[in-house]
Design a protein around this motif. Structure first.
Motif, PDB file in Angstrom:
ATOM      1  N   GLU A  84       0.809  -1.221   0.000  1.00  0.00           N
ATOM      2  CA  GLU A  84       0.000   0.000   0.000  1.00  0.00           C
ATOM      3  C   GLU A  84       0.840   1.266   0.000  1.00  0.00           C
ATOM      4  OE1 GLU A  84      -2.843  -0.015   3.116  1.00  0.00           O
ATOM      5  OE2 GLU A  84      -3.891  -1.799   2.390  1.00  0.00           O
ATOM      6  N   ALA A  85       1.973   1.250   0.707  1.00  0.00           N
ATOM      7  CA  ALA A  85       2.801   2.449   0.825  1.00  0.00           C
ATOM      8  C   ALA A  85       4.187   2.037   1.287  1.00  0.00           C
ATOM      9  CB  ALA A  85       2.183   3.429   1.828  1.00  0.00           C
ATOM     10  N   SER A  86       5.128   2.962   1.180  1.00  0.00           N
ATOM     11  CA  SER A  86       6.470   2.705   1.694  1.00  0.00           C
ATOM     12  C   SER A  86       6.469   2.872   3.210  1.00  0.00           C
ATOM     13  CB  SER A  86       7.469   3.674   1.070  1.00  0.00           C
ATOM     14  OG  SER A  86       7.591   3.454  -0.311  1.00  0.00           O
ATOM     15  N   GLY A  87       7.253   2.053   3.886  1.00  0.00           N
ATOM     16  CA  GLY A  87       7.302   2.142   5.337  1.00  0.00           C
ATOM     17  C   GLY A  87       7.966   0.929   5.945  1.00  0.00           C
ATOM     18  N   GLU A  88       7.585   0.605   7.174  1.00  0.00           N
ATOM     19  CA  GLU A  88       8.225  -0.469   7.914  1.00  0.00           C
ATOM     20  C   GLU A  88       7.181  -1.446   8.458  1.00  0.00           C
ATOM     21  OE1 GLU A  88      11.932   1.951   9.904  1.00  0.00           O
ATOM     22  OE2 GLU A  88       9.874   2.500  10.448  1.00  0.00           O
ATOM     23  N   TYR A  89       7.444  -2.726   8.247  1.00  0.00           N
ATOM     24  CA  TYR A  89       6.607  -3.786   8.791  1.00  0.00           C
ATOM     25  C   TYR A  89       7.276  -4.387  10.028  1.00  0.00           C
ATOM     26  CZ  TYR A  89       3.684  -3.992   4.578  1.00  0.00           C
ATOM     27  OH  TYR A  89       2.812  -3.694   3.565  1.00  0.00           O
ATOM     28  N   ARG A  90       6.457  -4.907  10.943  1.00  0.00           N
ATOM     29  CA  ARG A  90       6.991  -5.703  12.031  1.00  0.00           C
ATOM     30  C   ARG A  90       5.941  -6.701  12.492  1.00  0.00           C
ATOM     31  NH1 ARG A  90       7.482  -1.692  17.360  1.00  0.00           N
ATOM     32  NH2 ARG A  90       5.280  -1.746  17.972  1.00  0.00           N
ATOM     33  N   ALA A  91       6.399  -7.752  13.169  1.00  0.00           N
ATOM     34  CA  ALA A  91       5.514  -8.749  13.764  1.00  0.00           C
ATOM     35  C   ALA A  91       5.450  -8.505  15.262  1.00  0.00           C
ATOM     36  CB  ALA A  91       6.039 -10.150  13.475  1.00  0.00           C
ATOM     37  N   GLU A  92       4.255  -8.693  15.848  1.00  0.00           N
ATOM     38  CA  GLU A  92       4.061  -8.464  17.282  1.00  0.00           C
ATOM     39  C   GLU A  92       3.343  -9.657  17.900  1.00  0.00           C
ATOM     40  OE1 GLU A  92       1.838  -4.888  17.694  1.00  0.00           O
ATOM     41  OE2 GLU A  92       3.315  -3.631  16.671  1.00  0.00           O
ATOM     42  N   PHE A  93       3.711  -9.968  19.140  1.00  0.00           N
ATOM     43  CA  PHE A  93       3.068 -11.051  19.869  1.00  0.00           C
ATOM     44  C   PHE A  93       2.796 -10.601  21.298  1.00  0.00           C
ATOM     45  CE2 PHE A  93       3.601 -14.681  22.816  1.00  0.00           C
ATOM     46  CZ  PHE A  93       2.461 -15.390  22.468  1.00  0.00           C
ATOM     47  N   GLY A  94       1.645 -11.017  21.815  1.00  0.00           N
ATOM     48  CA  GLY A  94       1.302 -10.700  23.195  1.00  0.00           C
ATOM     49  C   GLY A  94      -0.103 -10.161  23.288  1.00  0.00           C
ATOM     50  N   GLY A  95      -0.805 -10.529  24.376  1.00  0.00           N
ATOM     51  CA  GLY A  95      -2.159 -10.053  24.554  1.00  0.00           C
ATOM     52  C   GLY A  95      -2.696 -10.452  25.907  1.00  0.00           C
ATOM     53  N   PRO A  96      -3.948 -10.098  26.202  1.00  0.00           N
ATOM     54  CA  PRO A  96      -4.540 -10.406  27.505  1.00  0.00           C
ATOM     55  C   PRO A  96      -4.516 -11.907  27.795  1.00  0.00           C
ATOM     56  CG  PRO A  96      -5.940  -8.917  26.250  1.00  0.00           C
ATOM     57  CD  PRO A  96      -4.888  -9.400  25.315  1.00  0.00           C
ATOM     58  N   GLY A  97      -4.064 -12.280  28.983  1.00  0.00           N
ATOM     59  CA  GLY A  97      -4.098 -13.673  29.407  1.00  0.00           C
ATOM     60  C   GLY A  97      -3.000 -14.545  28.869  1.00  0.00           C
ATOM     61  N   ASP A  98      -2.083 -13.993  28.090  1.00  0.00           N
ATOM     62  CA  ASP A  98      -0.988 -14.800  27.556  1.00  0.00           C
ATOM     63  C   ASP A  98      -0.098 -15.308  28.675  1.00  0.00           C
ATOM     64  OD1 ASP A  98      -1.156 -15.210  24.814  1.00  0.00           O
ATOM     65  OD2 ASP A  98      -0.449 -13.202  24.348  1.00  0.00           O
ATOM     66  N   ASP A  99       0.382 -16.549  28.513  1.00  0.00           N
ATOM     67  CA  ASP A  99       1.312 -17.094  29.495  1.00  0.00           C
ATOM     68  C   ASP A  99       2.758 -16.917  29.054  1.00  0.00           C
ATOM     69  OD1 ASP A  99       0.929 -18.778  27.398  1.00  0.00           O
ATOM     70  OD2 ASP A  99       0.524 -20.570  28.577  1.00  0.00           O
ATOM     71  N   TYR A 100       2.977 -15.947  28.158  1.00  0.00           N
ATOM     72  CA  TYR A 100       4.311 -15.553  27.733  1.00  0.00           C
ATOM     73  C   TYR A 100       4.444 -14.042  27.861  1.00  0.00           C
ATOM     74  CZ  TYR A 100       4.457 -20.081  25.276  1.00  0.00           C
ATOM     75  OH  TYR A 100       4.418 -21.408  24.951  1.00  0.00           O
ATOM     76  N   ILE A 101       5.681 -13.554  27.961  1.00  0.00           N
ATOM     77  CA  ILE A 101       5.949 -12.125  27.846  1.00  0.00           C
ATOM     78  C   ILE A 101       6.025 -11.799  26.358  1.00  0.00           C
ATOM     79  CG2 ILE A 101       7.649 -10.304  28.240  1.00  0.00           C
ATOM     80  CD1 ILE A 101       8.316 -11.612  30.894  1.00  0.00           C
ATOM     81  N   GLY A 102       5.288 -10.802  25.932  1.00  0.00           N
ATOM     82  CA  GLY A 102       5.209 -10.463  24.513  1.00  0.00           C
ATOM     83  C   GLY A 102       6.503  -9.905  23.957  1.00  0.00           C
ATOM     84  N   SER A 103       6.527  -9.717  22.643  1.00  0.00           N
ATOM     85  CA  SER A 103       7.716  -9.184  21.961  1.00  0.00           C
ATOM     86  C   SER A 103       7.314  -8.692  20.583  1.00  0.00           C
ATOM     87  CB  SER A 103       8.798 -10.265  21.835  1.00  0.00           C
ATOM     88  OG  SER A 103       8.316 -11.354  21.064  1.00  0.00           O
ATOM     89  N   HIS A 104       8.243  -8.034  19.911  1.00  0.00           N
ATOM     90  CA  HIS A 104       8.039  -7.690  18.503  1.00  0.00           C
ATOM     91  C   HIS A 104       9.339  -7.902  17.754  1.00  0.00           C
ATOM     92  CE1 HIS A 104      10.092  -3.822  19.016  1.00  0.00           C
ATOM     93  NE2 HIS A 104       9.320  -3.598  20.054  1.00  0.00           N
ATOM     94  N   SER A 105       9.217  -8.068  16.449  1.00  0.00           N
ATOM     95  CA  SER A 105      10.366  -8.375  15.603  1.00  0.00           C
ATOM     96  C   SER A 105      11.177  -7.127  15.287  1.00  0.00           C
ATOM     97  CB  SER A 105       9.879  -9.001  14.296  1.00  0.00           C
ATOM     98  OG  SER A 105       9.212  -8.007  13.500  1.00  0.00           O
ATOM     99  N   GLU A 106      12.294  -7.343  14.618  1.00  0.00           N
ATOM    100  CA  GLU A 106      13.020  -6.235  14.009  1.00  0.00           C
ATOM    101  C   GLU A 106      12.171  -5.661  12.870  1.00  0.00           C
ATOM    102  OE1 GLU A 106      15.981  -4.976  14.944  1.00  0.00           O
ATOM    103  OE2 GLU A 106      16.018  -6.398  16.623  1.00  0.00           O
ATOM    104  N   LEU A 107      12.415  -4.400  12.546  1.00  0.00           N
ATOM    105  CA  LEU A 107      11.670  -3.750  11.467  1.00  0.00           C
ATOM    106  C   LEU A 107      12.183  -4.211  10.102  1.00  0.00           C
ATOM    107  CD1 LEU A 107      11.596  -0.095  12.838  1.00  0.00           C
ATOM    108  CD2 LEU A 107       9.796  -1.818  13.002  1.00  0.00           C
ATOM    109  N   VAL A 108      11.259  -4.324   9.151  1.00  0.00           N
ATOM    110  CA  VAL A 108      11.608  -4.615   7.767  1.00  0.00           C
ATOM    111  C   VAL A 108      11.172  -3.437   6.915  1.00  0.00           C
ATOM    112  CG1 VAL A 108      11.163  -6.078   5.768  1.00  0.00           C
ATOM    113  CG2 VAL A 108      11.503  -7.117   8.010  1.00  0.00           C
ATOM    114  N   LEU A 109      12.123  -2.815   6.238  1.00  0.00           N
ATOM    115  CA  LEU A 109      11.848  -1.647   5.398  1.00  0.00           C
ATOM    116  C   LEU A 109      11.305  -2.096   4.050  1.00  0.00           C
ATOM    117  CD1 LEU A 109      12.093   1.444   5.040  1.00  0.00           C
ATOM    118  CD2 LEU A 109      14.390   1.049   4.144  1.00  0.00           C
ATOM    119  N   PHE A 110      10.193  -1.489   3.636  1.00  0.00           N
ATOM    120  CA  PHE A 110       9.573  -1.805   2.347  1.00  0.00           C
ATOM    121  C   PHE A 110       9.381  -0.531   1.543  1.00  0.00           C
ATOM    122  CE2 PHE A 110       5.662  -1.934  -0.180  1.00  0.00           C
ATOM    123  CZ  PHE A 110       6.015  -2.908  -1.090  1.00  0.00           C
TER     124      PHE A 110
END
Length: 297
Positions: A176-202
């Motif tokens: 859709e546009a130039s920018g940065e993508y990333r993946a994110e994990f984590g939410g209410p009730g998760d039994d893990y500590i969340g995190s996000h990925s490194e940025l990918v420039l597009f």
């Protein structure tokens, strides 16, 4: 042409907030066209704190900070920013050592450059570790794919995908546009500590070019201005797109005009000696052959 603007989300760093034996200072950034922004931090219990936002250079032109202590509440918090409108973002405060940590050892978007509307392959892997040394796949969990457009503030959700038995995920999104993508994990009730990925420039392209870009000093409505003219052209065709927005920015201000039935645009800006660039699609790198000229005041 200028209008009031605000980012859809507030950028938070670090995110999630992991507190241990020492305090953690968290930064909140957002974009909002307002002379003053009021902030409020809300704990899981409903307790509230006022947060002072201070101006800074764009694209995230407002910033606030708050220091979390080891005694602060664990769970889902909210940060609100208000002026002529309100923006709210939720985030998590976790206690170090109470849950396994997570990470994205792999995350990619391919191709890294594509025409607007083309499909992009998004891939990655999610892992967890209880001791920080041994990492294992996290299967069957939802991963959010988010995007921050170039020269804007705040990530917005694009899609969600679930990890497989190896902790891997794969999905497709449209360019859709130039920018940065990333993946994110984590939410209410998760039994893990969340995190996000490194940025990918597009970089998004539009198969267009701007022809005959010119800048000339003029007097408009009694004021000294610069007149930017040119013509939007679809490459390898005889098409000059109509009613498409061409824009330019300087010192945090954006000026724009819509192309006429011959693809022409006429943008009036303040008179300043600078290297001006006009663009199609709100981004000077979106498939254009940027035209830059120095204009004396």
């Amino acid at each position: 042409m200028r209008g009031a603007f605000a980012s859809e989300t507030i950028e938070i760093a670090p995110d999630p907030v992991v507190i241990g034996a020492y305090p953690v200072t968290v930064t909140f950034d957002l974009a909002m066209d307002a002379p003053d922004v009021q902030g409020r931090l809300i704990a899981p219990s409903g307790r509230r704190w006022s947060v002072d936002f201070a101006g800074q250079p764009p694209p995230c032109n407002w910033r606030a900070q708050h220091t979390f202590s080891p005694e602060d509440e664990i769970g889902e918090w909210r940060i609100e920013a208000s002026a002529w409108m309100s923006v709210e973002t939720r985030f998590f405060v976790e206690k170090a050592g109470t849950k396994p940590r997570t990470r994205f050892p792999e995350f990619d978007v391919q191709p890294r450059e594509a025409v607007v509307g083309d499909p992009l392959a998004v891939t990655g892997r999610l892992e967890s570790s209880a001791d920080g040394d041994t990492w294992s796949p996290v299967p069957g969990r939802p991963v959010r794919i988010t995007f921050r457009q170039r020269d804007t503030c705040g990530f917005v959700r694009v899609t969600e995908v679930r990890t497989d038995d190896r902790g891997a995920f794969r999905t497709r999104v449209d360019a859709e546009a130039s920018g940065e993508y990333r993946a994110e994990f984590g939410g209410p009730g998760d039994d893990y500590i969340g995190s996000h990925s490194e940025l990918v420039l597009f970089m998004a392209t539009t198969n267009t070019e701007i022809l005959n870009y010119r800048i000339s000093p003029v007097i408009r409505r009694g004021k000294k201005k610069l007149k930017h003219t040119g013509q939007l052209h679809k490459i390898d065709t005889d098409v000059y797109p109509e009613n498409e927005t061409i824009s330019t920015s300087m010192d945090g201000e954006t000026y724009a005009d819509a192309t006429d039935d011959r693809g022409r645009f006429f943008i009036y800006t303040k008179r300043k000696k600078a290297k001006w660039t006009v663009s199609f699609g709100g981004n000077a790198r979106q498939g254009l052959k940027p035209c830059n000229e120095n204009a004396s005041s």
